[in-house]
Write a protein that holds these residues in place. Sequence first.
Motif, PDB file in Angstrom:
ATOM      1  N   ALA A   1      -0.138   3.958 -11.864  1.00  0.00           N
ATOM      2  CA  ALA A   1       0.499   4.860 -10.893  1.00  0.00           C
ATOM      3  C   ALA A   1       1.904   5.222 -11.328  1.00  0.00           C
ATOM      4  O   ALA A   1       2.405   6.312 -11.033  1.00  0.00           O
ATOM      5  N   PHE A   2       2.552   4.300 -12.051  1.00  0.00           N
ATOM      6  CA  PHE A   2       3.910   4.538 -12.527  1.00  0.00           C
ATOM      7  C   PHE A   2       3.922   4.904 -14.007  1.00  0.00           C
ATOM      8  O   PHE A   2       4.875   4.633 -14.719  1.00  0.00           O
ATOM      9  N   LEU A   3       2.803   5.534 -14.437  1.00  0.00           N
ATOM     10  CA  LEU A   3       2.693   6.222 -15.726  1.00  0.00           C
ATOM     11  C   LEU A   3       2.605   5.300 -16.930  1.00  0.00           C
ATOM     12  O   LEU A   3       2.894   5.716 -18.057  1.00  0.00           O
ATOM     13  N   PHE A   4       2.182   4.057 -16.729  1.00  0.00           N
ATOM     14  CA  PHE A   4       1.887   3.156 -17.846  1.00  0.00           C
ATOM     15  C   PHE A   4       0.375   3.017 -17.938  1.00  0.00           C
ATOM     16  O   PHE A   4      -0.240   2.320 -17.129  1.00  0.00           O
ATOM     17  N   SER A   5      -0.233   3.692 -18.896  1.00  0.00           N
ATOM     18  CA  SER A   5      -1.690   3.647 -19.017  1.00  0.00           C
ATOM     19  C   SER A   5      -2.087   3.271 -20.436  1.00  0.00           C
ATOM     20  O   SER A   5      -1.312   3.426 -21.384  1.00  0.00           O
ATOM     21  N   GLY A   6      -3.322   2.774 -20.563  1.00  0.00           N
ATOM     22  CA  GLY A   6      -3.835   2.425 -21.890  1.00  0.00           C
ATOM     23  C   GLY A   6      -2.958   1.420 -22.608  1.00  0.00           C
ATOM     24  O   GLY A   6      -2.590   0.372 -22.057  1.00  0.00           O
ATOM     25  N   ASP A   7      -2.606   1.757 -23.853  1.00  0.00           N
ATOM     26  CA  ASP A   7      -1.810   0.837 -24.688  1.00  0.00           C
ATOM     27  C   ASP A   7      -0.361   0.722 -24.234  1.00  0.00           C
ATOM     28  O   ASP A   7       0.372  -0.154 -24.713  1.00  0.00           O
TER      29      ASP A   7
ATOM     30  N   HIS B   1      10.156  16.513  -0.528  1.00  0.00           N
ATOM     31  CA  HIS B   1       8.823  16.062  -0.103  1.00  0.00           C
ATOM     32  C   HIS B   1       8.822  14.557   0.166  1.00  0.00           C
ATOM     33  O   HIS B   1       8.262  14.097   1.166  1.00  0.00           O
ATOM     34  N   PHE B   2       9.473  13.793  -0.695  1.00  0.00           N
ATOM     35  CA  PHE B   2       9.545  12.340  -0.545  1.00  0.00           C
ATOM     36  C   PHE B   2      10.265  11.964   0.747  1.00  0.00           C
ATOM     37  O   PHE B   2       9.800  11.121   1.521  1.00  0.00           O
ATOM     38  N   VAL B   3      11.403  12.612   0.999  1.00  0.00           N
ATOM     39  CA  VAL B   3      12.183  12.324   2.210  1.00  0.00           C
ATOM     40  C   VAL B   3      11.381  12.661   3.458  1.00  0.00           C
ATOM     41  O   VAL B   3      11.311  11.877   4.414  1.00  0.00           O
ATOM     42  N   ARG B   4      10.742  13.840   3.456  1.00  0.00           N
ATOM     43  CA  ARG B   4       9.941  14.255   4.614  1.00  0.00           C
ATOM     44  C   ARG B   4       8.783  13.292   4.875  1.00  0.00           C
ATOM     45  O   ARG B   4       8.408  13.062   6.020  1.00  0.00           O
ATOM     46  N   SER B   5       8.212  12.753   3.806  1.00  0.00           N
ATOM     47  CA  SER B   5       7.011  11.922   3.937  1.00  0.00           C
ATOM     48  C   SER B   5       7.323  10.494   4.359  1.00  0.00           C
ATOM     49  O   SER B   5       6.446   9.802   4.890  1.00  0.00           O
ATOM     50  N   ILE B   6       8.541  10.017   4.129  1.00  0.00           N
ATOM     51  CA  ILE B   6       8.855   8.598   4.315  1.00  0.00           C
ATOM     52  C   ILE B   6       9.759   8.316   5.515  1.00  0.00           C
ATOM     53  O   ILE B   6       9.497   7.428   6.325  1.00  0.00           O
TER      54      ILE B   6
ATOM     55  N   PHE C   1      -6.439   1.460  -3.813  1.00  0.00           N
ATOM     56  CA  PHE C   1      -5.661   0.224  -3.933  1.00  0.00           C
ATOM     57  C   PHE C   1      -4.747   0.043  -2.728  1.00  0.00           C
ATOM     58  O   PHE C   1      -4.159   0.994  -2.230  1.00  0.00           O
ATOM     59  N   HIS C   2      -4.638  -1.184  -2.245  1.00  0.00           N
ATOM     60  CA  HIS C   2      -3.748  -1.487  -1.122  1.00  0.00           C
ATOM     61  C   HIS C   2      -2.717  -2.518  -1.573  1.00  0.00           C
ATOM     62  O   HIS C   2      -3.067  -3.566  -2.130  1.00  0.00           O
ATOM     63  N   PHE C   3      -1.464  -2.212  -1.326  1.00  0.00           N
ATOM     64  CA  PHE C   3      -0.394  -3.101  -1.757  1.00  0.00           C
ATOM     65  C   PHE C   3      -0.323  -4.334  -0.863  1.00  0.00           C
ATOM     66  O   PHE C   3      -0.701  -4.283   0.316  1.00  0.00           O
ATOM     67  N   PRO C   4       0.168  -5.457  -1.425  1.00  0.00           N
ATOM     68  CA  PRO C   4       0.233  -6.702  -0.644  1.00  0.00           C
ATOM     69  C   PRO C   4       1.137  -6.554   0.584  1.00  0.00           C
ATOM     70  O   PRO C   4       2.109  -5.796   0.569  1.00  0.00           O
ATOM     71  N   LYS C   5       0.796  -7.272   1.636  1.00  0.00           N
ATOM     72  CA  LYS C   5       1.615  -7.282   2.850  1.00  0.00           C
ATOM     73  C   LYS C   5       2.872  -8.110   2.608  1.00  0.00           C
ATOM     74  O   LYS C   5       2.875  -9.061   1.830  1.00  0.00           O
ATOM     75  N   THR C   6       3.943  -7.741   3.297  1.00  0.00           N
ATOM     76  CA  THR C   6       5.187  -8.498   3.169  1.00  0.00           C
ATOM     77  C   THR C   6       5.259  -9.571   4.256  1.00  0.00           C
ATOM     78  O   THR C   6       4.594  -9.474   5.291  1.00  0.00           O
ATOM     79  N   GLN C   7       6.086 -10.567   3.996  1.00  0.00           N
ATOM     80  CA  GLN C   7       6.348 -11.594   5.009  1.00  0.00           C
ATOM     81  C   GLN C   7       7.141 -10.961   6.152  1.00  0.00           C
ATOM     82  O   GLN C   7       8.072 -10.196   5.928  1.00  0.00           O
ATOM     83  N   ALA C   8       6.767 -11.256   7.366  1.00  0.00           N
ATOM     84  CA  ALA C   8       7.477 -10.689   8.530  1.00  0.00           C
ATOM     85  C   ALA C   8       8.861 -11.321   8.649  1.00  0.00           C
ATOM     86  O   ALA C   8       9.005 -12.548   8.603  1.00  0.00           O
TER      87      ALA C   8
ATOM     88  N   VAL D   1       4.827  10.297  -7.661  1.00  0.00           N
ATOM     89  CA  VAL D   1       5.576  10.364  -6.402  1.00  0.00           C
ATOM     90  C   VAL D   1       4.620  10.172  -5.224  1.00  0.00           C
ATOM     91  O   VAL D   1       4.925   9.453  -4.264  1.00  0.00           O
ATOM     92  N   GLU D   2       3.447  10.812  -5.292  1.00  0.00           N
ATOM     93  CA  GLU D   2       2.445  10.658  -4.228  1.00  0.00           C
ATOM     94  C   GLU D   2       2.009   9.199  -4.101  1.00  0.00           C
ATOM     95  O   GLU D   2       1.817   8.688  -2.993  1.00  0.00           O
ATOM     96  N   ALA D   3       1.832   8.517  -5.239  1.00  0.00           N
ATOM     97  CA  ALA D   3       1.441   7.105  -5.211  1.00  0.00           C
ATOM     98  C   ALA D   3       2.518   6.251  -4.546  1.00  0.00           C
ATOM     99  O   ALA D   3       2.222   5.349  -3.751  1.00  0.00           O
ATOM    100  N   LEU D   4       3.779   6.552  -4.864  1.00  0.00           N
ATOM    101  CA  LEU D   4       4.889   5.811  -4.266  1.00  0.00           C
ATOM    102  C   LEU D   4       4.964   6.072  -2.760  1.00  0.00           C
ATOM    103  O   LEU D   4       5.191   5.147  -1.963  1.00  0.00           O
ATOM    104  N   ILE D   5       4.760   7.322  -2.357  1.00  0.00           N
ATOM    105  CA  ILE D   5       4.770   7.663  -0.924  1.00  0.00           C
ATOM    106  C   ILE D   5       3.686   6.878  -0.192  1.00  0.00           C
ATOM    107  O   ILE D   5       3.925   6.309   0.879  1.00  0.00           O
ATOM    108  N   ARG D   6       2.495   6.845  -0.786  1.00  0.00           N
ATOM    109  CA  ARG D   6       1.385   6.120  -0.153  1.00  0.00           C
ATOM    110  C   ARG D   6       1.715   4.640  -0.004  1.00  0.00           C
ATOM    111  O   ARG D   6       1.477   4.028   1.036  1.00  0.00           O
ATOM    112  N   ALA D   7       2.301   4.062  -1.054  1.00  0.00           N
ATOM    113  CA  ALA D   7       2.668   2.650  -1.008  1.00  0.00           C
ATOM    114  C   ALA D   7       3.691   2.372   0.085  1.00  0.00           C
ATOM    115  O   ALA D   7       3.562   1.413   0.853  1.00  0.00           O
ATOM    116  N   LEU D   8       4.703   3.221   0.172  1.00  0.00           N
ATOM    117  CA  LEU D   8       5.778   2.984   1.134  1.00  0.00           C
ATOM    118  C   LEU D   8       5.339   3.270   2.562  1.00  0.00           C
ATOM    119  O   LEU D   8       5.874   2.682   3.509  1.00  0.00           O
TER     120      LEU D   8
END
Length: 639
Positions: free
Chosen positions: A436-442, A508-513, A319-326, A486-493
């Motif tokens: 990705a943010f832990l809301f699955s199924g019902d 890990h989050f700080v190092r990755s972002i 999945f690729h997140f939408p681009k932001t307005q410049a 957390v990995e999903a959020l890192i990828r998005a950011l």
Amino acid sequence: MLSFSVFMLLLMTLMITLNDLSKSYGPRTLFKNFSLAINRGERIGLVGPNGSGKSTLFNLILGKMESSSGSVRINKNVRIGYLVQEENFTSEVTVLSELLAGDDTIKELKAEKERLEKENKTGSHRYGQILHDLEFLGCFDLEHRAKKILSGLGFREEEFNRPINNLSGGFKMRVLLAKLLLFPFDILLLDEPTNFLDLEAALWFKDYLLNFKGTFMMISHDRDFLTEVTNYTLILENGVITKVKGNYDDYEKLRLKEQERLLRQFKEQDKKIKQLEIFIGRFHAQPNKASQVRAKKRMLERMEKIIVPQDRRESIRKFHFPKTQAGGYKTIALEGISKSYGDIAVYRDFDFELTRGERAVLIGPNGAGKSTLLKILAGILEVDRGKRILGRNVEVGYFSQRRLDVLNPHNTVFEEASSVSSGKLTGEEIRTVLGAFLFSGDDVEKKVTVLSGGEKSRLILAKLLINPPNFLLLDEPTTHLDVDAVEALIRALNEYSGTLVFISHDIHFVRSIANMVFEVNAGRLRQFPGNFDYYWQIGRHKDLVEVDSVTRHTPLHKKIEVEKTDKEHNSQISKKIKCLRKTHQKLELEYNVKKRVISHPRSYHREDVISQYQKRLESLKEKMRKIDDEIESLKKLFR
């Protein structure tokens, strides 16, 4: 067969045994018929998706919860220290008093010691035994160690004597953690211990655990933290618990290899099944092939199907997140900002500037003004003086776990997430983000009004990424996420093309972002134009006496770096000398106690114990001599 000596050695290292343990809630099974041994010296990271039963496993070990079947056996005299993820802790006493009171064992020994002293029985065998036990439990240097631990966890010296009931929830949890670290428990069970720490305290805690000689089992969403401090990994997923020798990175490598092996076997089996089905379909009507057809059918029926577990991360990777307005080149500027809370000035005549594409982390001790700065940047906190200037076409998005009133309570999770999509994402893509943010199924059909605080935080975060503004401000975004989220959020950011400022305790989050670090302290900022490892290498001053020279040679942000004065320099040296003198007093107290014990005519100690005491006395004398020399050396540094 094991020899008796080997058997006894294994018995001595074994601490906790779980036999055929199962736990269910109605029709839902968390885990079934698993066995586990926890041995002395093991440093275990417990990982798994939220809701998989990690905290439940702790409660089963502690006897706070009954298992559906199986048993938990804790070896005799094993002392367990437990840090719960959240607790409403209240106490009328001060922070330091709470720690110095000791745990239940120390309190009982102290009470008995005082009773014997009142009865003039200080020469008794029992009195000597109590002194020995108190020494083993670290009682004679308790205050020195307590202050050292409190400082590491982010308490300032003036806060040591602050009543616990006046602390925030996060600092109350730090007091509980300090109590666990202060006393010699045989094993620690730690449930997300870094959730209430800032980054500096988390890094101190990581270093503490690296030097920790005991055993622990820890739940954490910070994979770098787990990788650095653990030597075993316990994975709880899909109702199965697996113990792997190695840290989290070792587990990830093994998991990938296992997934590749299963996929290979699955493809080979699938090919075999198709060949069998083709044969059966082609020859099922031919009498001369009947026996072969029956054999092939039996082969198909008896074949144990290989199942490749679904990897919930796979859909996120695609999945690729939408681009932001410049926006404009200059994202935001603060000019001459002043902000006070009552008589406490947080910022005075403060300037700050960010440009497009910067991903900055704010680092500093609690109370330094990080969250205040984030709120000023977001425009939700009024300043006393100065200007906040947004760049051209800049849209601001702000996330804080304390700001949960931005959700419509009447919507479902899916409806709330869809409300910001503006048609940019399909329903399936929105479900992927929510997953990705832990809301699955019902879960996506739950009403917002019934969500917990953590679930609401995750939903707000998901909304920000479904339709991201070009300037994001995030205050501790990883707290309620598991490792995969957390990995999903890192990828998005990392795909995010806007400007980002954030606060996080997740190493890990700080190092990755982050591609820029701002160190916040006492209303000042120091800028380090590089990643977190660069900052940690050149910007962190471990020796207070050397702070002045470090700050002069560090590349600093224009407008906002102030040189240390001679007065500040001398003040730091005075604090160091004061600390050394206190340490000297503690060592001197221990020296006098030990000398008194072994010199007593009715000393009950064996010769080997007396020999150990004498060696310790020599060691104490040497330590006190070195402290005296260090104090004299420091005195020469006064300006």
